[in-house]
Motif scaffolding. Structure first.
Motif, PDB file in Angstrom:
ATOM      1  N   UNK A  33      40.261  45.222  47.761  1.00 53.05           N
ATOM      2  CA  UNK A  33      40.894  46.787  46.839  1.00 53.05           C
ATOM      3  C   UNK A  33      39.558  46.539  46.076  1.00 53.05           C
ATOM      4  N   UNK A  34      38.709  44.512  46.058  1.00 51.33           N
ATOM      5  CA  UNK A  34      37.566  45.007  45.141  1.00 51.33           C
ATOM      6  C   UNK A  34      36.389  46.276  45.390  1.00 51.33           C
ATOM      7  N   UNK A  35      36.233  46.020  46.929  1.00 53.31           N
ATOM      8  CA  UNK A  35      35.517  47.169  47.819  1.00 53.31           C
ATOM      9  C   UNK A  35      36.012  48.696  46.961  1.00 53.31           C
ATOM     10  N   UNK A  36      37.097  48.741  47.112  1.00 48.37           N
ATOM     11  CA  UNK A  36      37.333  50.413  46.438  1.00 48.37           C
ATOM     12  C   UNK A  36      37.011  49.876  45.086  1.00 48.37           C
TER      13      UNK A  36
ATOM     14  N   UNK B 214      34.431  48.991  43.662  1.00 44.81           N
ATOM     15  CA  UNK B 214      33.457  48.520  42.970  1.00 44.81           C
ATOM     16  C   UNK B 214      32.249  50.182  43.519  1.00 44.81           C
ATOM     17  N   UNK B 215      33.232  50.709  44.749  1.00 47.22           N
ATOM     18  CA  UNK B 215      32.804  52.177  45.372  1.00 47.22           C
ATOM     19  C   UNK B 215      32.894  53.364  43.132  1.00 47.22           C
ATOM     20  N   UNK B 216      33.045  52.688  42.740  1.00 49.30           N
ATOM     21  CA  UNK B 216      33.593  53.301  41.655  1.00 49.30           C
ATOM     22  C   UNK B 216      35.254  53.650  40.918  1.00 49.30           C
ATOM     23  N   UNK B 217      35.853  53.287  42.107  1.00 48.59           N
ATOM     24  CA  UNK B 217      37.010  54.664  41.956  1.00 48.59           C
ATOM     25  C   UNK B 217      37.873  52.906  41.242  1.00 48.59           C
ATOM     26  N   UNK B 218      38.181  52.917  39.659  1.00 49.27           N
ATOM     27  CA  UNK B 218      39.428  52.516  38.821  1.00 49.27           C
ATOM     28  C   UNK B 218      40.679  53.123  38.485  1.00 49.27           C
ATOM     29  N   UNK B 219      41.210  54.259  39.714  1.00 50.38           N
ATOM     30  CA  UNK B 219      42.155  54.976  39.431  1.00 50.38           C
ATOM     31  C   UNK B 219      43.489  54.125  39.343  1.00 50.38           C
ATOM     32  N   UNK B 220      44.303  53.795  38.868  1.00 50.87           N
ATOM     33  CA  UNK B 220      45.404  53.366  39.203  1.00 50.87           C
ATOM     34  C   UNK B 220      45.266  51.692  38.541  1.00 50.87           C
ATOM     35  N   UNK B 221      44.393  51.588  38.377  1.00 48.24           N
ATOM     36  CA  UNK B 221      44.286  49.998  38.863  1.00 48.24           C
ATOM     37  C   UNK B 221      44.698  49.595  37.354  1.00 48.24           C
ATOM     38  N   UNK B 222      45.571  48.299  37.097  1.00 46.04           N
ATOM     39  CA  UNK B 222      46.112  47.772  36.449  1.00 46.04           C
ATOM     40  C   UNK B 222      45.422  47.229  35.336  1.00 46.04           C
ATOM     41  N   UNK B 223      45.514  47.126  33.198  1.00 48.59           N
ATOM     42  CA  UNK B 223      44.745  45.988  32.579  1.00 48.59           C
ATOM     43  C   UNK B 223      44.674  44.759  33.327  1.00 48.59           C
ATOM     44  N   UNK B 224      46.077  44.690  34.031  1.00 44.72           N
ATOM     45  CA  UNK B 224      46.081  43.336  34.381  1.00 44.72           C
ATOM     46  C   UNK B 224      45.264  42.732  35.170  1.00 44.72           C
ATOM     47  N   UNK B 225      45.069  43.211  36.596  1.00 47.51           N
ATOM     48  CA  UNK B 225      43.744  43.379  37.228  1.00 47.51           C
ATOM     49  C   UNK B 225      42.630  43.030  36.189  1.00 47.51           C
ATOM     50  N   UNK B 226      41.953  44.434  35.819  1.00 46.04           N
ATOM     51  CA  UNK B 226      40.981  44.442  34.758  1.00 46.04           C
ATOM     52  C   UNK B 226      40.659  43.336  34.692  1.00 46.04           C
ATOM     53  N   UNK B 227      42.317  43.047  33.563  1.00 48.11           N
ATOM     54  CA  UNK B 227      41.982  41.597  32.762  1.00 48.11           C
ATOM     55  C   UNK B 227      40.694  40.482  33.491  1.00 48.11           C
ATOM     56  N   UNK B 228      42.048  40.034  34.767  1.00 46.91           N
ATOM     57  CA  UNK B 228      41.189  39.093  35.988  1.00 46.91           C
ATOM     58  C   UNK B 228      40.091  39.414  35.911  1.00 46.91           C
ATOM     59  N   UNK B 229      39.788  40.635  36.268  1.00 44.90           N
ATOM     60  CA  UNK B 229      38.376  41.191  36.611  1.00 44.90           C
ATOM     61  C   UNK B 229      37.139  41.096  35.987  1.00 44.90           C
ATOM     62  N   UNK B 230      37.819  41.148  34.544  1.00 48.68           N
ATOM     63  CA  UNK B 230      36.610  41.080  33.368  1.00 48.68           C
ATOM     64  C   UNK B 230      36.511  39.556  33.685  1.00 48.68           C
ATOM     65  N   UNK B 231      37.698  38.345  34.053  1.00 51.03           N
ATOM     66  CA  UNK B 231      37.072  36.874  33.733  1.00 51.03           C
ATOM     67  C   UNK B 231      36.378  36.358  34.529  1.00 51.03           C
ATOM     68  N   UNK B 232      36.470  37.006  35.657  1.00 53.79           N
ATOM     69  CA  UNK B 232      35.317  36.090  36.853  1.00 53.79           C
ATOM     70  C   UNK B 232      34.363  37.075  37.088  1.00 53.79           C
ATOM     71  N   UNK B 233      34.009  38.091  36.246  1.00 51.60           N
ATOM     72  CA  UNK B 233      32.573  38.391  36.019  1.00 51.60           C
ATOM     73  C   UNK B 233      32.120  38.165  34.612  1.00 51.60           C
ATOM     74  N   UNK B 234      32.796  37.327  33.863  1.00 51.41           N
ATOM     75  CA  UNK B 234      32.223  37.317  32.746  1.00 51.41           C
ATOM     76  C   UNK B 234      32.161  37.784  31.338  1.00 51.41           C
ATOM     77  N   UNK B 235      32.507  38.869  31.411  1.00 52.20           N
ATOM     78  CA  UNK B 235      32.491  39.590  30.610  1.00 52.20           C
ATOM     79  C   UNK B 235      32.936  39.769  28.871  1.00 52.20           C
ATOM     80  N   UNK B 236      31.765  39.700  28.034  1.00 53.22           N
ATOM     81  CA  UNK B 236      32.055  39.182  27.105  1.00 53.22           C
ATOM     82  C   UNK B 236      33.130  40.382  26.406  1.00 53.22           C
ATOM     83  N   UNK B 237      33.210  40.590  25.061  1.00 51.84           N
ATOM     84  CA  UNK B 237      34.321  41.629  24.596  1.00 51.84           C
ATOM     85  C   UNK B 237      34.525  43.027  24.747  1.00 51.84           C
ATOM     86  N   UNK B 238      32.657  43.332  24.453  1.00 45.46           N
ATOM     87  CA  UNK B 238      32.360  44.653  24.613  1.00 45.46           C
ATOM     88  C   UNK B 238      32.318  45.249  26.231  1.00 45.46           C
ATOM     89  N   UNK B 239      31.799  44.512  26.623  1.00 40.08           N
ATOM     90  CA  UNK B 239      31.803  44.136  28.036  1.00 40.08           C
ATOM     91  C   UNK B 239      32.922  44.904  28.948  1.00 40.08           C
TER      92      UNK B 239
END
Length: 291
Positions: free
Chosen positions: A51-54, A56-81
């Motif tokens: 799922x993550x490989x998909x 990172x190939x640029x396919x973010x269609x259908x990814x839930x806000x919860x998964x995006x939030x979890x990914x942002x925390x994993x990658x240590x993204x700041x607010x703007x990122x």
């Protein structure tokens, strides 16, 4: 802008900057990547490697806000990122003709002009997502005269920064200013991925400027809300200014900016002098018009 490629490159660049020890993984073994492996990001995000490989190939269609939030925390993204990641996911959603984005108008409502004129003692201006200055108060016009009076770059701050030979004199911290405007434009591109004026500007800058192209490749994003700016004005010299930005709810593609100076500082005195010079010139022009 190819939004699928943008998503892929953005995620790879954020993954590459995090070392294993920063993420809590034990060092050791041969690593072929500068940062985390895909499987490590997937583990931190609590999703499968596939799922993550998909993603990172640029396919973010259908990814839930919860998964995006979890990914942002994993990658240590700041607010703007983090906001940029969510904007990229929204851009991946199917578009409908009923939700076509209206084209940006260059004219401003009379009330906004009146608001600008009511701001005295500090430079104020309104600009759009393309960094074009649309209107100013008198002190704002005097301060940014080198940009506003540049016939080639048409009151556009990004074009002035990357194309004008006067930009490095006007902005002594040119490298920082250039970094910031590129990161801001990338954030805007995520928010308004189908804005033809914005994508056209980015394409022009990337085509004509190696400095812009290098910075664009770093995939940095930022909010242009507040900060400091050092300006060397041709009439009054060095100015150390703060700035504040306000979104205009009724005109979501426009932003109101104002500079501030420490009371009693040399910058405050020079701003007052600049205002006096601008008022004198305005009076002279008015008298010349009446003759």
């Amino acid at each position: 802008m190819d939004h699928r490629a943008e998503a892929a490159q953005f995620l790879r660049s954020r993954r590459d900057r995090i070392s294993p020890d920063q993420a809590g993984f034990l060092p050791g073994g041969r690593r072929r990547v500068p940062g985390l492996r895909r499987e490590e990001v997937a583990m931190l995000t609590h999703i499968s490697v596939e799922y993550y490989a998909r993603m990172e190939r640029g396919d973010l269609s259908g990814v839930s806000p919860d998964v995006l939030g979890s990914l942002a925390r994993a990658l240590r993204l700041d607010e703007a990122e983090t906001a940029h990641l969510h904007h990229l996911a929204r851009a991946a959603a199917p578009r409908t003709s009923a939700r076509r984005r209206p084209q940006t108008r260059r004219d401003l409502r009379p009330g906004l002009h009146q608001l600008l004129q009511a701001i005295t003692g500090t430079p104020a201006w309104i600009r759009d997502r393309q960094t074009t200055i649309l209107a100013t108060n008198p002190l704002g016009r005097a301060l940014y005269a080198p940009i506003l009076e540049d016939p080639v770059n048409q009151a556009n701050a990004a074009r002035f920064i990357f194309f004008s030979p006067d930009a490095e004199d006007f902005f002594p911290d040119w490298d920082r200013v250039a970094d910031e405007v590129v990161a801001t434009l990338r954030s805007y591109a995520g928010q308004a991925p189908h804005d033809p004026g914005l994508t056209g500007l980015i394409g022009e800058l990337a085509t004509r400027s190696d400095e812009f192209r290098t910075r664009w490749g770093r995939h940095e994003v930022r909010f242009h809300r507040l900060g400091t700016k050092r300006i060397h004005h041709p009439l009054v010299g060095e100015l150390d200014l703060g700035y504040e930005a306000l979104e205009i709810p009724t005109d979501p593609d426009r932003f109101l900016y104002a500079h501030t100076a420490e009371p009693g500082s040399p910058t405050a005195e020079r701003l007052q002098l600049l205002g006096s010079l601008a008022a004198t010139e305005e009076t002279r022009d008015r008298r010349a018009t009446m003759r």
